[in-house]
Design an enzyme around this catalytic site. Structure first.
Site, mmCIF file in Angstrom:
data_model
loop_
_atom_site.group_PDB
_atom_site.id
_atom_site.type_symbol
_atom_site.label_atom_id
_atom_site.label_comp_id
_atom_site.label_asym_id
_atom_site.label_seq_id
_atom_site.Cartn_x
_atom_site.Cartn_y
_atom_site.Cartn_z
ATOM 1 N N SER A 11 5.626 4.649 -3.629
ATOM 2 C CA SER A 11 6.507 4.300 -4.753
ATOM 3 C C SER A 11 5.980 4.857 -6.072
ATOM 4 O O SER A 11 5.533 4.116 -6.936
ATOM 5 C CB SER A 11 6.744 2.783 -4.831
ATOM 6 O OG SER A 11 5.606 2.019 -4.614
ATOM 7 N N ALA A 61 -4.601 5.665 -0.285
ATOM 8 C CA ALA A 61 -5.260 4.729 -1.205
ATOM 9 C C ALA A 61 -5.702 3.444 -0.518
ATOM 10 O O ALA A 61 -6.542 2.714 -1.048
ATOM 11 C CB ALA A 61 -4.330 4.391 -2.372
ATOM 12 N N GLY A 62 -5.131 3.130 0.650
ATOM 13 C CA GLY A 62 -5.508 1.923 1.369
ATOM 14 C C GLY A 62 -4.400 0.891 1.499
ATOM 15 O O GLY A 62 -4.651 -0.226 1.930
ATOM 16 N N LYS A 63 -3.175 1.257 1.147
ATOM 17 C CA LYS A 63 -2.058 0.307 1.177
ATOM 18 C C LYS A 63 -1.804 -0.257 2.574
ATOM 19 O O LYS A 63 -1.735 -1.468 2.761
ATOM 20 C CB LYS A 63 -0.774 0.991 0.663
ATOM 21 C CG LYS A 63 -0.866 1.521 -0.747
ATOM 22 C CD LYS A 63 0.368 2.307 -1.151
ATOM 23 C CE LYS A 63 0.667 3.511 -0.311
ATOM 24 N NZ LYS A 63 -0.347 4.580 -0.341
ATOM 25 N N GLY A 68 0.394 2.938 -4.574
ATOM 26 C CA GLY A 68 -0.762 3.792 -4.814
ATOM 27 C C GLY A 68 -0.565 5.112 -4.094
ATOM 28 O O GLY A 68 0.394 5.296 -3.348
ATOM 29 N N LEU A 69 -1.493 6.011 -4.311
ATOM 30 C CA LEU A 69 -1.416 7.335 -3.702
ATOM 31 C C LEU A 69 -1.495 7.266 -2.180
ATOM 32 O O LEU A 69 -1.951 6.269 -1.616
ATOM 33 C CB LEU A 69 -2.565 8.208 -4.222
ATOM 34 C CG LEU A 69 -2.552 8.559 -5.705
ATOM 35 C CD1 LEU A 69 -3.866 9.221 -6.108
ATOM 36 C CD2 LEU A 69 -1.373 9.463 -6.028
#
Length: 182
Positions: free
Chosen positions: A87, A16-18, A12-13
């Site tokens: 990614s 984004a919360g990854k 995710g951007l």
């Protein structure tokens, strides 16, 4: 019973919360007996394993393939891996999936760029927008460089409207349903 290896790949951007969900899921996996567990965070990997790479498409792909290679080695040895990396390109994510094999779980953090910008503690979105306005794009994913969302992720999570703990529990439920956790 021997632990079955798997990778949960958060994409995710930026913002984004990854990483936040990766941090929330780690203790939940350990509580369920996952002892061989590694976390591969994009920022940390760039500092060590991918030091010296820039942010061209080729360098970004190289970074993702390095993460995929390491994740695959850990999974093949029976370990679990949590990856948190922007990614941005589908092809590189698909190559990483191929390195890990069938126990690769794509978790897409579907968070709008506006939300990511609001929580941007590093000020990267502001910097990227200013550079673009000045006519010097910096190739920042989501601003002046593309992010290609996954087409068929195993899990899609919202990085807003749900707590990181709620999202982490959704991932745990998926892993249980798929037989990775008892």
């Amino acid at each position: 019973m021997e632990q079955q290896g798997f990778t949960v790949w958060f994409t995710g951007l930026s913002g984004a919360g990854k990483t936040t969900i990766s941090d929330a899921i780690e203790p939940l996996l350990r509580e369920r007996g996952i002892t061989k567990l590694e976390k591969l965070d994009g920022d940390v990997v760039r500092t060590h394993l991918s030091k010296g790479l820039g942010f061209s498409k080729e360098d970004r792909d190289t970074n993702i393939l390095r993460i995929g290679f390491v994740a695959g080695e850990i999974v093949h040895a029976g370990g679990a891996v949590i990856c948190a990396a922007i990614s941005p390109y589908r092809a590189a994510r698909n190559e990483a999936r191929g390195m890990v094999g069938e126990n690769f779980i794509m978790a897409y953090m579907d968070t709008p760029v506006e939300v990511c910008e609001q929580r941007d503690v590093k000020g990267l979105y502001v910097k990227a927008r200013q550079a673009m306005a000045d006519g010097h794009p910096m190739g920042f994913t989501g601003v002046d460089d593309p992010y290609e969302p996954p087409i068929d992720p195993e899990i899609t999570l919202k990085g807003y409207g749900a707590t990181p703990e709620e999202n982490a529990h959704r991932v745990i439920e998926y892993l249980e349903a798929q037989g990775f956790l008892s």
